[in-house]
Write a protein that holds these residues in place. Structure first.
Motif, PDB file in Angstrom:
ATOM      1  N   TRP A 106       0.857  -1.188   0.000  1.00 17.85           N
ATOM      2  CA  TRP A 106       0.000   0.000   0.000  1.00 17.85           C
ATOM      3  C   TRP A 106       0.884   1.226   0.000  1.00 17.85           C
ATOM      4  N   ARG A 107       0.732   1.990  -1.060  1.00 18.32           N
ATOM      5  CA  ARG A 107       1.403   3.275  -1.171  1.00 18.32           C
ATOM      6  C   ARG A 107       0.414   4.201  -1.858  1.00 18.32           C
ATOM      7  N   SER A 108      -0.021   5.183  -1.138  1.00 17.54           N
ATOM      8  CA  SER A 108      -1.018   6.107  -1.647  1.00 17.54           C
ATOM      9  C   SER A 108      -0.530   6.784  -2.921  1.00 17.54           C
ATOM     10  N   PRO A 109      -1.340   6.777  -3.991  1.00 17.51           N
ATOM     11  CA  PRO A 109      -0.938   7.475  -5.219  1.00 17.51           C
ATOM     12  C   PRO A 109      -0.835   8.991  -5.030  1.00 17.51           C
ATOM     13  N   SER A 110      -1.654   9.554  -4.178  1.00 19.40           N
ATOM     14  CA  SER A 110      -1.685  11.014  -4.003  1.00 19.40           C
ATOM     15  C   SER A 110      -0.967  11.495  -2.745  1.00 19.40           C
ATOM     16  N   PHE A 111      -0.804  10.633  -1.766  1.00 19.60           N
ATOM     17  CA  PHE A 111      -0.219  11.022  -0.480  1.00 19.60           C
ATOM     18  C   PHE A 111       0.934  10.070  -0.134  1.00 19.60           C
ATOM     19  N   ALA A 112       1.771   9.768  -1.123  1.00 21.32           N
ATOM     20  CA  ALA A 112       2.786   8.712  -1.021  1.00 21.32           C
ATOM     21  C   ALA A 112       3.698   8.839   0.191  1.00 21.32           C
ATOM     22  N   ASN A 113       4.273   9.974   0.431  1.00 20.33           N
ATOM     23  CA  ASN A 113       5.184  10.127   1.563  1.00 20.33           C
ATOM     24  C   ASN A 113       4.621  11.067   2.617  1.00 20.33           C
ATOM     25  N   ASP A 114       3.310  11.136   2.697  1.00 16.70           N
ATOM     26  CA  ASP A 114       2.630  11.955   3.698  1.00 16.70           C
ATOM     27  C   ASP A 114       2.585  11.153   4.997  1.00 16.70           C
ATOM     28  N   LEU A 115       3.509  11.459   5.895  1.00 20.03           N
ATOM     29  CA  LEU A 115       3.632  10.660   7.120  1.00 20.03           C
ATOM     30  C   LEU A 115       2.363  10.630   7.966  1.00 20.03           C
ATOM     31  N   PRO A 116       1.622  11.743   8.133  1.00 20.74           N
ATOM     32  CA  PRO A 116       0.366  11.637   8.892  1.00 20.74           C
ATOM     33  C   PRO A 116      -0.649  10.680   8.240  1.00 20.74           C
ATOM     34  N   ALA A 117      -0.678  10.609   6.921  1.00 10.66           N
ATOM     35  CA  ALA A 117      -1.590   9.679   6.243  1.00 10.66           C
ATOM     36  C   ALA A 117      -1.168   8.233   6.504  1.00 10.66           C
ATOM     37  N   ILE A 118       0.120   7.966   6.412  1.00  6.25           N
ATOM     38  CA  ILE A 118       0.623   6.618   6.661  1.00  6.25           C
ATOM     39  C   ILE A 118       0.387   6.231   8.123  1.00  6.25           C
ATOM     40  N   GLN A 119       0.656   7.158   9.035  1.00 10.17           N
ATOM     41  CA  GLN A 119       0.418   6.908  10.461  1.00 10.17           C
ATOM     42  C   GLN A 119      -1.069   6.644  10.715  1.00 10.17           C
ATOM     43  N   GLY A 120      -1.937   7.429  10.101  1.00 13.14           N
ATOM     44  CA  GLY A 120      -3.381   7.231  10.252  1.00 13.14           C
ATOM     45  C   GLY A 120      -3.823   5.863   9.753  1.00 13.14           C
ATOM     46  N   PHE A 121      -3.237   5.409   8.650  1.00 11.90           N
ATOM     47  CA  PHE A 121      -3.546   4.097   8.087  1.00 11.90           C
ATOM     48  C   PHE A 121      -3.179   2.995   9.081  1.00 11.90           C
ATOM     49  N   ILE A 122      -1.973   3.079   9.630  1.00 10.31           N
ATOM     50  CA  ILE A 122      -1.504   2.067  10.581  1.00 10.31           C
ATOM     51  C   ILE A 122      -2.323   2.106  11.873  1.00 10.31           C
ATOM     52  N   GLU A 123      -2.605   3.310  12.383  1.00  9.31           N
ATOM     53  CA  GLU A 123      -3.406   3.440  13.610  1.00  9.31           C
ATOM     54  C   GLU A 123      -4.814   2.886  13.419  1.00  9.31           C
ATOM     55  N   ALA A 124      -5.410   3.159  12.262  1.00  7.87           N
ATOM     56  CA  ALA A 124      -6.779   2.671  12.005  1.00  7.87           C
ATOM     57  C   ALA A 124      -6.804   1.146  11.950  1.00  7.87           C
ATOM     58  N   TYR A 125      -5.767   0.550  11.382  1.00  9.60           N
ATOM     59  CA  TYR A 125      -5.696  -0.911  11.367  1.00  9.60           C
ATOM     60  C   TYR A 125      -5.587  -1.453  12.800  1.00  9.60           C
ATOM     61  N   GLY A 126      -4.788  -0.795  13.620  1.00 11.38           N
ATOM     62  CA  GLY A 126      -4.681  -1.190  15.027  1.00 11.38           C
ATOM     63  C   GLY A 126      -6.015  -1.084  15.750  1.00 11.38           C
ATOM     64  N   ALA A 127      -6.751  -0.003  15.489  1.00 10.27           N
ATOM     65  CA  ALA A 127      -8.075   0.184  16.101  1.00 10.27           C
ATOM     66  C   ALA A 127      -9.026  -0.909  15.610  1.00 10.27           C
ATOM     67  N   HIS A 128      -8.946  -1.247  14.327  1.00  9.33           N
ATOM     68  CA  HIS A 128      -9.794  -2.302  13.763  1.00  9.33           C
ATOM     69  C   HIS A 128      -9.531  -3.620  14.493  1.00  9.33           C
ATOM     70  N   LYS A 129      -8.253  -3.966  14.656  1.00 10.36           N
ATOM     71  CA  LYS A 129      -7.903  -5.216  15.342  1.00 10.36           C
ATOM     72  C   LYS A 129      -8.394  -5.203  16.783  1.00 10.36           C
ATOM     73  N   ALA A 130      -8.263  -4.062  17.469  1.00 10.82           N
ATOM     74  CA  ALA A 130      -8.710  -3.962  18.861  1.00 10.82           C
ATOM     75  C   ALA A 130     -10.233  -4.121  18.942  1.00 10.82           C
ATOM     76  N   LEU A 131     -10.954  -3.535  18.004  1.00 15.55           N
ATOM     77  CA  LEU A 131     -12.417  -3.634  18.016  1.00 15.55           C
ATOM     78  C   LEU A 131     -12.888  -5.045  17.690  1.00 15.55           C
ATOM     79  N   GLN A 132     -12.068  -5.783  16.927  1.00 16.16           N
ATOM     80  CA  GLN A 132     -12.425  -7.151  16.578  1.00 16.16           C
ATOM     81  C   GLN A 132     -12.033  -8.143  17.684  1.00 16.16           C
ATOM     82  N   GLY A 133     -11.346  -7.638  18.708  1.00 21.07           N
ATOM     83  CA  GLY A 133     -10.975  -8.488  19.839  1.00 21.07           C
ATOM     84  C   GLY A 133      -9.796  -9.410  19.557  1.00 21.07           C
ATOM     85  N   ARG A 134      -8.911  -8.981  18.612  1.00 23.30           N
ATOM     86  CA  ARG A 134      -7.755  -9.826  18.284  1.00 23.30           C
ATOM     87  C   ARG A 134      -6.517  -9.304  18.926  1.00 23.30           C
TER      88      ARG A 134
END
Length: 134
Positions: A106-134
């Motif tokens: 995954w590399r955003s076509p429009s926000f490729a090296n936008d660190l807040p976007a990449i951080q948000g992507f990783i954090e959201a995945y972590g939140a998803h896993k926490a909400l799923q109880g994994r």
């Protein structure tokens, strides 16, 4: 995941749920002219606790990552420079591993090296896993 076009429409018109991250930027007139995208809406990346949807232009398909389909992800960073320069070019992306064993980058076509976007992507995945109880 909710319909991607519905998510993008809601993000363009606002307001959005508090747990969404929305990234947008103005399409440059000169760049848009040369790429044939000057009449397209501005690029938009929406990250929810279910996944990420990105609109880059009418010429490119939507980029959709459903967190439910993922087994894991890993941040990758690579730097390169020329021997006669002190400047370093940094490239970032996220390696995705799917539940079926397939892999993707995954590399955003429009926000490729936008660190807040990449951080948000990783954090959201972590939140998803926490909400799923994994």
């Amino acid at each position: 995941m909710t319909d991607p076009l519905t998510i993008l429409g809601q993000a363009r018109q606002g307001p959005v749920p508090a747990d969404w991250r929305v990234f947008t930027k103005k399409r440059g007139k000169l760049s848009g002219f040369f790429h044939g995208t000057s009449q397209d809406p501005d690029p938009l990346l929406v990250i929810t606790t279910d996944g990420a949807i990105e609109y880059a232009s009418e010429q490119k398909p939507l980029t959709i990552v459903s967190f439910h389909d993922l087994a894991g992800m890993a941040l990758q960073v690579r730097g390169s420079s020329f021997s006669d320069s002190s400047a370093v070019s940094i490239s970032t992306w996220v390696d995705l591993t799917y539940r079926d064993g397939s892999k993707d980058k995954w590399r955003s076509p429009s926000f490729a090296n936008d660190l807040p976007a990449i951080q948000g992507f990783i954090e959201a995945y972590g939140a998803h896993k926490a909400l799923q109880g994994r």
